[in-house]
Design a protein around this motif. Structure first.
Motif, PDB file in Angstrom:
ATOM      1  N   VAL A   1      33.238 -10.365 -11.754  1.00  0.00           N
ATOM      2  CA  VAL A   1      33.451  -9.665 -12.868  1.00  0.00           C
ATOM      3  C   VAL A   1      34.392 -10.285 -13.697  1.00  0.00           C
ATOM      4  O   VAL A   1      34.085 -10.116 -14.961  1.00  0.00           O
ATOM      5  CB  VAL A   1      34.094  -8.215 -12.361  1.00  0.00           C
ATOM      6  CG1 VAL A   1      34.716  -7.355 -13.622  1.00  0.00           C
ATOM      7  CG2 VAL A   1      33.023  -7.464 -11.674  1.00  0.00           C
ATOM      8  N   LYS A   2      35.359 -10.997 -13.354  1.00  0.00           N
ATOM      9  CA  LYS A   2      36.073 -11.930 -14.523  1.00  0.00           C
ATOM     10  C   LYS A   2      35.183 -12.821 -15.214  1.00  0.00           C
ATOM     11  O   LYS A   2      35.453 -12.935 -16.293  1.00  0.00           O
ATOM     12  CB  LYS A   2      37.318 -12.272 -13.750  1.00  0.00           C
ATOM     13  CG  LYS A   2      38.324 -13.212 -14.348  1.00  0.00           C
ATOM     14  CD  LYS A   2      39.179 -12.376 -15.118  1.00  0.00           C
ATOM     15  CE  LYS A   2      40.259 -13.089 -16.015  1.00  0.00           C
ATOM     16  NZ  LYS A   2      40.947 -12.322 -17.177  1.00  0.00           N
ATOM     17  N   ASP A   3      34.680 -13.675 -14.457  1.00  0.00           N
ATOM     18  CA  ASP A   3      34.008 -14.675 -15.171  1.00  0.00           C
ATOM     19  C   ASP A   3      32.609 -14.205 -15.928  1.00  0.00           C
ATOM     20  O   ASP A   3      32.478 -14.919 -17.054  1.00  0.00           O
ATOM     21  CB  ASP A   3      32.909 -15.555 -13.778  1.00  0.00           C
ATOM     22  CG  ASP A   3      33.949 -16.257 -12.932  1.00  0.00           C
ATOM     23  OD1 ASP A   3      35.504 -16.457 -13.492  1.00  0.00           O
ATOM     24  OD2 ASP A   3      33.646 -16.859 -11.910  1.00  0.00           O
ATOM     25  N   LYS A   4      31.881 -13.037 -15.503  1.00  0.00           N
ATOM     26  CA  LYS A   4      30.700 -12.765 -16.240  1.00  0.00           C
ATOM     27  C   LYS A   4      31.239 -11.740 -17.353  1.00  0.00           C
ATOM     28  O   LYS A   4      30.505 -11.571 -18.476  1.00  0.00           O
ATOM     29  CB  LYS A   4      29.660 -12.090 -15.416  1.00  0.00           C
ATOM     30  CG  LYS A   4      29.366 -13.040 -14.385  1.00  0.00           C
ATOM     31  CD  LYS A   4      28.204 -12.876 -13.257  1.00  0.00           C
ATOM     32  CE  LYS A   4      27.783 -14.016 -12.586  1.00  0.00           C
ATOM     33  NZ  LYS A   4      26.742 -13.773 -11.750  1.00  0.00           N
ATOM     34  N   PHE A   5      32.396 -10.981 -17.145  1.00  0.00           N
ATOM     35  CA  PHE A   5      32.542  -9.841 -18.242  1.00  0.00           C
ATOM     36  C   PHE A   5      34.078  -9.808 -18.901  1.00  0.00           C
ATOM     37  O   PHE A   5      34.205  -9.226 -19.664  1.00  0.00           O
ATOM     38  CB  PHE A   5      32.462  -8.589 -17.586  1.00  0.00           C
ATOM     39  CG  PHE A   5      31.039  -8.298 -17.052  1.00  0.00           C
ATOM     40  CD1 PHE A   5      30.136  -7.594 -17.754  1.00  0.00           C
ATOM     41  CD2 PHE A   5      30.703  -8.362 -15.705  1.00  0.00           C
ATOM     42  CE1 PHE A   5      28.945  -7.344 -17.419  1.00  0.00           C
ATOM     43  CE2 PHE A   5      29.556  -8.121 -15.064  1.00  0.00           C
ATOM     44  CZ  PHE A   5      28.502  -7.692 -15.834  1.00  0.00           C
ATOM     45  N   GLY A   6      34.881 -10.813 -18.130  1.00  0.00           N
ATOM     46  CA  GLY A   6      36.425 -10.841 -18.553  1.00  0.00           C
ATOM     47  C   GLY A   6      36.922  -9.580 -18.182  1.00  0.00           C
ATOM     48  O   GLY A   6      38.199  -9.493 -18.872  1.00  0.00           O
ATOM     49  N   ARG A   7      36.782  -9.007 -17.401  1.00  0.00           N
ATOM     50  CA  ARG A   7      37.278  -7.533 -17.039  1.00  0.00           C
ATOM     51  C   ARG A   7      38.218  -7.918 -15.661  1.00  0.00           C
ATOM     52  O   ARG A   7      37.549  -8.441 -14.749  1.00  0.00           O
ATOM     53  CB  ARG A   7      36.270  -6.536 -16.752  1.00  0.00           C
ATOM     54  CG  ARG A   7      35.373  -6.159 -17.885  1.00  0.00           C
ATOM     55  CD  ARG A   7      34.403  -5.053 -17.661  1.00  0.00           C
ATOM     56  NE  ARG A   7      33.462  -4.928 -18.535  1.00  0.00           N
ATOM     57  CZ  ARG A   7      32.323  -4.678 -18.645  1.00  0.00           C
ATOM     58  NH1 ARG A   7      31.655  -4.271 -17.461  1.00  0.00           N
ATOM     59  NH2 ARG A   7      31.385  -4.713 -19.794  1.00  0.00           N
ATOM     60  N   PRO A   8      39.312  -7.389 -15.649  1.00  0.00           N
ATOM     61  CA  PRO A   8      40.047  -7.369 -14.349  1.00  0.00           C
ATOM     62  C   PRO A   8      39.723  -6.512 -13.586  1.00  0.00           C
ATOM     63  O   PRO A   8      39.271  -5.166 -13.701  1.00  0.00           O
ATOM     64  CB  PRO A   8      41.535  -7.061 -14.805  1.00  0.00           C
ATOM     65  CG  PRO A   8      41.439  -6.382 -16.047  1.00  0.00           C
ATOM     66  CD  PRO A   8      40.083  -6.651 -16.773  1.00  0.00           C
TER      67      PRO A   8
END
Length: 567
Positions: free
Chosen positions: A199-206
């Protein structure tokens, strides 16, 4: 006359606190530590830590395999429809619906616990600060009224509360979800860590571990509390004191001072207002066991009876000065009901982690903080939502209908089943004036008191948000490569988030709000309301930490004002 004077003297205290839950416990502790003789009134029965009747029972020790009987369902029909509460291990924490009725114009799920400790025994324990963005949101969006405080006003009180209750969590450096004082965080399992990375890699969300009021390390200031045992039976009550509740923490601390008088089975149904003094002088109490009516008096009163409990008392307190309910000059009392809308999200099955497992029963999950309508993101609705979720493996119960026998069965039972993952959204509900609660004098409860009628619903803004809550969850699970992704969106009424808020809101202007920036009733300075009813907007984070911080701050102010003889 002398008898009456003597009785009044015996029933007079420095302070009265109504309610013993999350807020009431904090008010009691802070007032008594400031050397005020404090009467704490609870409408329900006595509960003492660590006496929780089902806390250590094994599944086979519960009658009817833990399931509700027909009689149980008959006594708690409104709560039974939620699927939350009518089980043998926790049903005793929730009220009898027939004895404590309410009416609803549209479905409203009101989950109540009438006993010392209130819902601090059954709460979900997720503990998040509201951020600067949340306190500014109403003003920025031109919605309802502006909060009379900002994040900086509450930050030191969040500090105080977190240090006391013990919040397990990780410091994530997320501006709109401020870090606090945390005990060691619980661990994400292997699938959740996989989700976090993708989720961090693909959306930048924590994706982070939930921040929860569990002692993952010893709390020196609360020696009666042990650490979390990872049993995940929290809703039964924790005999170890592993999570924060008022019965395991704030009330024992208040008792230790020698300044607290705790009186259970005491239903506060009215505030006493002195027209000449322009102050509230006390409260009227109905004994829940004997029906006897008593009056108690104090210089300062804290209403912490839960959002609708405190609002009921104020609406039921009619005088020449307050013909429409106590402190209701603005006409906003009972209006602006908020909650968090939920029961929407997505789930999936996960392949590739068959060689990994986890230990214990973690009473927590992962958390994805709000990311919508922030920065450059603009949606066709206001505000946003966060997610709570978790990944787990199927256990032996998947084999209930297994047909194999002997060695083959033993081998099958020793292997855990498939990994699955799910997440559900918690969305902000805007403070609509039309979402309201009113006094119903036609329908009386077991004690002959009026009841409440709810008229609240989700509106267009929430329904638009729910589409994103389902679709975004599925999009993240699919991007992580998980299988059989499915969304869900179960139609619910307001109330099921059990985060009711807003019916006596704080504000700058007495014409549009009930309370000022110190949680004081605008029109009566010696009455403070510090439970969920004070909230001006709801944000999308679990709100209990904010109630506690507001309470600690309000008591500090009240004590200073008492000392200055301003109350």
């Amino acid at each position: 006359m002398n008898l009456n004077t003597e009785a009044a003297k015996n029933n007079t205290y420095d302070a009265i606190v109504v309610g013993t839950g999350i807020s009431g416990g904090w008010a009691a502790m802070e007032l008594t530590k400031n050397n005020l003789k404090t009467l704490v009134l609870e409408r329900g029965r006595m509960v003492k830590h660590p006496e929780y009747p089902t806390a250590t029972k094994d599944p086979w020790q519960l009658p009817y395999a833990g399931q509700a009987t027909r009689e149980d369902l008959k006594q708690q029909p409104k709560q039974a429809r939620t699927g939350y509460t009518v089980r043998q291990d926790i049903k005793h924490w929730f009220v009898n619906d027939l004895e404590n009725p309410y009416t609803e114009v549209k479905r409203f799920d009101w989950m109540r616990g009438y006993h010392v400790g209130g819902r601090s025994i059954m709460w979900g324990r997720q503990s998040y600060r509201l951020g600067a963005m949340d306190f500014e949101a109403n003003a920025k969006d031109g919605i309802a009224v502006d909060w009379p405080i900002r994040y900086e006003d509450l930050a030191p009180w969040y500090d105080k509360v977190e240090k006391w209750i013990g919040v397990s969590g990780s410091k994530d450096g997320i501006e709109h979800l401020p870090d606090g004082h945390f005990l060691p965080p619980m661990e994400l399992n292997c699938v959740e860590l996989d989700l976090k990375g993708k989720v961090k890699d693909k959306f930048g969300r924590p994706v982070t571990i939930g921040r929860t009021a569990h002692a993952t390390a010893k709390l020196d200031h609360s020696p009666q509390r042990g650490t979390c045992q990872f049993r995940n039976l929290c809703s039964r009550g924790c005999p170890y004191g592993g999570y924060f509740s008022s019965v395991s923490s704030t009330l024992p601390e208040a008792e230790k001072t020698g300044n607290m008088t705790l009186r259970p089975n005491s239903i506060v149904y009215e505030l006493i207002y002195d027209e000449k003094k322009g102050k509230a002088t006390g409260v009227k109490v109905l004994d829940a066991e004997t029906g006897e009516q008593t009056e108690f008096y104090a210089k300062v009163i804290f209403l912490c009876a839960s959002t609708f409990g405190s609002t009921f008392i104020m609406m039921n307190s009619i005088s020449n000065r307050f013909p429409n309910g106590f402190g209701n000059d603005s006409g906003e009392l009972g209006h602006n009901i908020m909650d968090h809308h939920l029961s929407v999200g997505a789930g999936a099955s996960v392949e590739g982690f068959e060689d990994q497992y986890y230990f214990g029963r973690r009473a927590n999950g992962f958390y994805i903080p709000r990311y919508r309508n922030m920065g450059g993101d603009k949606r066709d609705y206001l505000r946003g939502f966060g997610y709570q979720g978790g990944a787990s493996r199927q256990g032996w119960t998947s084999l209930v209908s297994e047909l194999s026998l002997g060695a083959q069965l033993k081998e099958t039972v020793s292997k855990p089943g498939q990994w699955s993952i799910g997440m559900g959204g918690f969305g902000e509900i805007l403070p609509y004036h039309e979402n309201k609660v009113t006094l119903n004098k036609e329908l009386k409860d077991k004690y002959g008191l009026p009841t409440l009628t709810f008229d609240a619903d989700l509106r267009e803004n929430e329904y638009k948000m729910r589409k994103d809550m389902a679709n975004d969850a599925a999009e993240m699970l699919e991007a992580a490569g998980y299988k059989n992704v499915h969304t869900f969106d179960n139609k619910i009424g307001v109330g099921l988030g059990i985060h009711e808020m807003g019916t006596a809101r704080m504000g700058k202007d007495p014409k549009t709000s009930v309370l000022n920036k110190w949680n004081q009733v605008h029109a009566c300075k010696n009455v403070f309301v510090t439970d969920g009813s004070a909230m001006t907007s709801s944000a999308c984070q679990n709100p209990s930490l904010t109630y506690m911080a507001l309470t600690a701050r309000a008591v500090d102010y009240a004590v200073k004002e008492l000392n200055r003889q301003n109350l």
